[in-house]
Design an enzyme around this catalytic site. Structure first.
Site, PDB file in Angstrom:
ATOM      1  N   THR A  41       0.816  -1.222   0.000  1.00  0.00           N
ATOM      2  CA  THR A  41       0.000   0.000   0.000  1.00  0.00           C
ATOM      3  C   THR A  41       0.851   1.274   0.000  1.00  0.00           C
ATOM      4  O   THR A  41       2.065   1.228   0.149  1.00  0.00           O
ATOM      5  CB  THR A  41      -0.948   0.000   1.214  1.00  0.00           C
ATOM      6  OG1 THR A  41      -0.197  -0.308   2.392  1.00  0.00           O
ATOM      7  CG2 THR A  41      -2.050  -1.014   1.042  1.00  0.00           C
ATOM      8  N   ASP A  42       0.145   2.427  -0.144  1.00  0.00           N
ATOM      9  CA  ASP A  42       0.818   3.735  -0.203  1.00  0.00           C
ATOM     10  C   ASP A  42       0.746   4.449   1.139  1.00  0.00           C
ATOM     11  O   ASP A  42       0.647   5.668   1.206  1.00  0.00           O
ATOM     12  CB  ASP A  42       0.143   4.628  -1.261  1.00  0.00           C
ATOM     13  CG  ASP A  42       0.064   3.949  -2.611  1.00  0.00           C
ATOM     14  OD1 ASP A  42       1.090   3.402  -3.034  1.00  0.00           O
ATOM     15  OD2 ASP A  42      -1.010   3.948  -3.225  1.00  0.00           O
ATOM     16  N   SER A  73       1.072   8.760   5.033  1.00  0.00           N
ATOM     17  CA  SER A  73       0.543   8.692   3.670  1.00  0.00           C
ATOM     18  C   SER A  73       1.700   8.992   2.729  1.00  0.00           C
ATOM     19  O   SER A  73       2.312  10.052   2.819  1.00  0.00           O
ATOM     20  CB  SER A  73      -0.574   9.722   3.469  1.00  0.00           C
ATOM     21  OG  SER A  73      -0.899   9.815   2.107  1.00  0.00           O
ATOM     22  N   ARG A  74       2.008   8.063   1.842  1.00  0.00           N
ATOM     23  CA  ARG A  74       3.162   8.266   0.947  1.00  0.00           C
ATOM     24  C   ARG A  74       2.821   9.206  -0.198  1.00  0.00           C
ATOM     25  O   ARG A  74       3.693   9.569  -0.964  1.00  0.00           O
ATOM     26  CB  ARG A  74       3.664   6.913   0.444  1.00  0.00           C
ATOM     27  CG  ARG A  74       4.202   6.062   1.579  1.00  0.00           C
ATOM     28  CD  ARG A  74       4.940   4.815   1.140  1.00  0.00           C
ATOM     29  NE  ARG A  74       5.279   4.032   2.323  1.00  0.00           N
ATOM     30  CZ  ARG A  74       4.652   2.945   2.717  1.00  0.00           C
ATOM     31  NH1 ARG A  74       3.636   2.487   2.016  1.00  0.00           N
ATOM     32  NH2 ARG A  74       5.010   2.304   3.794  1.00  0.00           N
ATOM     33  N   VAL A  75       1.539   9.568  -0.315  1.00  0.00           N
ATOM     34  CA  VAL A  75       1.157  10.580  -1.305  1.00  0.00           C
ATOM     35  C   VAL A  75       1.293  11.969  -0.686  1.00  0.00           C
ATOM     36  O   VAL A  75       1.665  12.932  -1.339  1.00  0.00           O
ATOM     37  CB  VAL A  75      -0.290  10.320  -1.804  1.00  0.00           C
ATOM     38  CG1 VAL A  75      -0.779  11.453  -2.675  1.00  0.00           C
ATOM     39  CG2 VAL A  75      -0.339   9.007  -2.568  1.00  0.00           C
TER      40      VAL A  75
END
Length: 507
Positions: A344-345, A370-372
């Site tokens: 997951t991101d 959150s990698r975004v």
């Protein structure tokens, strides 16, 4: 002479073969616990759909094992009807389900059949679109970067762990820590957002009573108008629990491919892995790379990789995935949790100790990410919440010294007070998501020192009162934030003045 006879016989046999026609047929040699072992049918493919001819009609089955001389299949119909010696035919197809706009507002099983007692879904099933349950993920070139926010309505998530449309964000934590509540709040909040997001809630291995409560909650909040529920309850066979997430994903892909935004919640993938383990053991797969636990990574990777934000050339739709994983005693380093974390991101980590202290939602900000990141935030939220994570992190570091508060300097005491106020501000009850514009104004007040002179016990009453005050007297400012998704200098100046006015009114 002999040569002519042989050629004539070959021609005769060849012609006879064409006239009669041949069909590949297999035979059930063993059946138990919803699994059938079949001899013959050497031409079938993995994930292929086959039909077992029983005394009461054809029963569908899904091919999972390809062995030398035998195939192993999971029976999708009533397995007690299947008997040793039954004839088996290949359909030449892989498992598929009918998808379409008519599914919105319905509760279906893992094969797309209605289970809500409201009758047939499609008026003309022959015209419905058919999607395979297992499909390849879109290529990198067909995607684009995630940049549009998917607001959850949960202040701490939208401010610090933002989710974008097309992202895969894991919700992880122990049993009964509020994982499903965050997912349901996100679904309910989509009704308050501009633009339609079709939501698919996939229930895997849950009690039927819990599922009924969830459907009623969604109906009461008006969320079933844009939601589809895919259910494989605890009483359903392991085969249905195994297929349910793929069915939910295929339904979401229909809307994504149509240029729409879709959200799919998998609740939860721990039970999905358990169902797959049961099937693997019944199929007598040896433990290793090609069975449980070796291929559970592939089981979830091929599901979650299908979530994507598509490029404009490919329709511009998106499929966002919120998988849920249950940990045992907070052990995030266990096999299935680490698998899904790596796919997951980012993850929202819910901590049992925070939950029992009354911090709801019990989000551990240090372990959640959150990698975004801010790419999935509006300008207004980015401006307001930029220092929220830092303030909370400092507060957690200093919490250990709270018992020695009398010896602390004034600046440290102030940081501790600010942390307590922010913790109180971020508390939120289940089923009451807050729209993005309301979040922005209350977080602005908290993070810019307007609440520093207020006891922590008064924070919630201030929040409710201030939101009501802004909506009734200054709705134009709220509309501006909602439409522009930003706070310009004039709006910020007005907002500061309105906060002061409201505080004076309260005195």
């Amino acid at each position: 002479m002999n040569y002519d006879i042989v050629e004539k016989l070959k021609r005769d046999i060849g012609g006879r073969k064409d006239e009669v026609g041949f069909e590949a047929v297999g035979k059930v040699v063993e059946t138990s616990d919803g699994i059938a072992r079949i001899s013959g049918l050497s031409g079938v493919q993995s994930q292929g759909l086959i039909l077992i001819e029983t005394a009461d009609g054809d029963v569908p089955a899904l091919v999972l094992n390809l062995e030398q001389g035998f195939i192993g299949a999971i029976v999708l119909g009533e397995s007690d009807k299947v008997k040793t010696g039954d004839k088996v035919k290949s359909t030449g197809k892989v498992l598929s389900l009918k998808v379409g706009e008519e599914m919105v507002g319905r509760v279906v099983d893992a094969l797309g059949e209605p289970i809500d007692g409201k009758g047939a879904i499609f008026k003309d099933p022959s015209k419905a679109t058919v999607y395979e349950l297992e499909r390849g993920a879109p290529s990198v070139l067909a995607r684009e970067s995630v940049g549009t926010p998917l607001h959850t309505g949960v202040k701490s998530v939208d401010a610090m762990i933002p989710i974008g449309r097309g992202q895969r964000e894991l919700i992880i934590g122990d049993r009964q820590t509020g994982k499903t509540a965050i997912a349901l709040d996100t679904i309910i909040n989509q009704g308050k957002e501009a633009g339609r997001v079709v939501c698919i809630y996939v229930a895997i291995g849950q009690k039927s009573s819990k599922l009924a409560k969830i459907v009623k909650m969604l109906e009461d909040n008006g969320a079933m108008k844009y939601t589809i529920v895919v259910a494989a309850s605890a009483s359903d066979p392991a085969s249905m629990q195994y297929l349910a997430p793929y069915a939910g994903c295929a339904i979401g892909e229909y809307f994504r491919d149509d240029g729409q935004d879709a959200l799919v919640v998998y609740d939860d993938l721990s039970k999905h892995a358990d169902a797959y383990r049961q099937l693997s053991l019944l199929l007598r797969r040896p433990p290793g790379r090609e069975a449980y636990p070796g291929d559970v990574f592939y089981l979830h990777a091929r599901l979650l990789e299908r979530a994507a934000k598509m490029s404009k050339a490919n329709g511009g739709g998106s499929l966002t995935a919120l998988p849920i994983i249950e940990t045992k005693l907070g052990d995030v380093s266990a096999y299935v949790p680490t698998n899904v974390i790596s796919i997951t991101d980012g993850q929202i980590y819910l901590e049992a100790s925070l939950f029992f202290k009354g911090v709801r939602p019990a989000i551990n900000v240090g372990l959640s990410v959150s990698r975004v990141g801010s790419a999935a935030q509006t300008k207004a939220m980015k401006k307001v919440a930029g220092k929220l994570r830092l303030d909370l992190a400092q507060f957690r570091e200093l919490q250990a010294f709270l018992q020695f508060a009398s010896d602390l300097d004034e600046a440290t005491k102030q940081k501790i007070r600010r942390g307590e106020l922010l913790t109180e501000m971020l508390k939120q009850i289940d089923g009451a998501p807050m729209s993005f514009d309301k979040q922005v104004i209350v977080l602005y007040a908290a993070l810019n020192g307007f609440l520093d002179d207020m006891p922590a016990t008064e924070v919630k009453s201030f929040e409710k009162g201030f939101v009501d005050y802004m909506e009734s007297l200054h709705a134009d400012v709220m509309d501006s934030i909602r439409k522009t998704r930003a706070i310009d200098e004039a709006a910020e100046k007005n907002l500061r003045a309105f906060i002061e006015d409201f505080k004076n009114l309260k005195k």
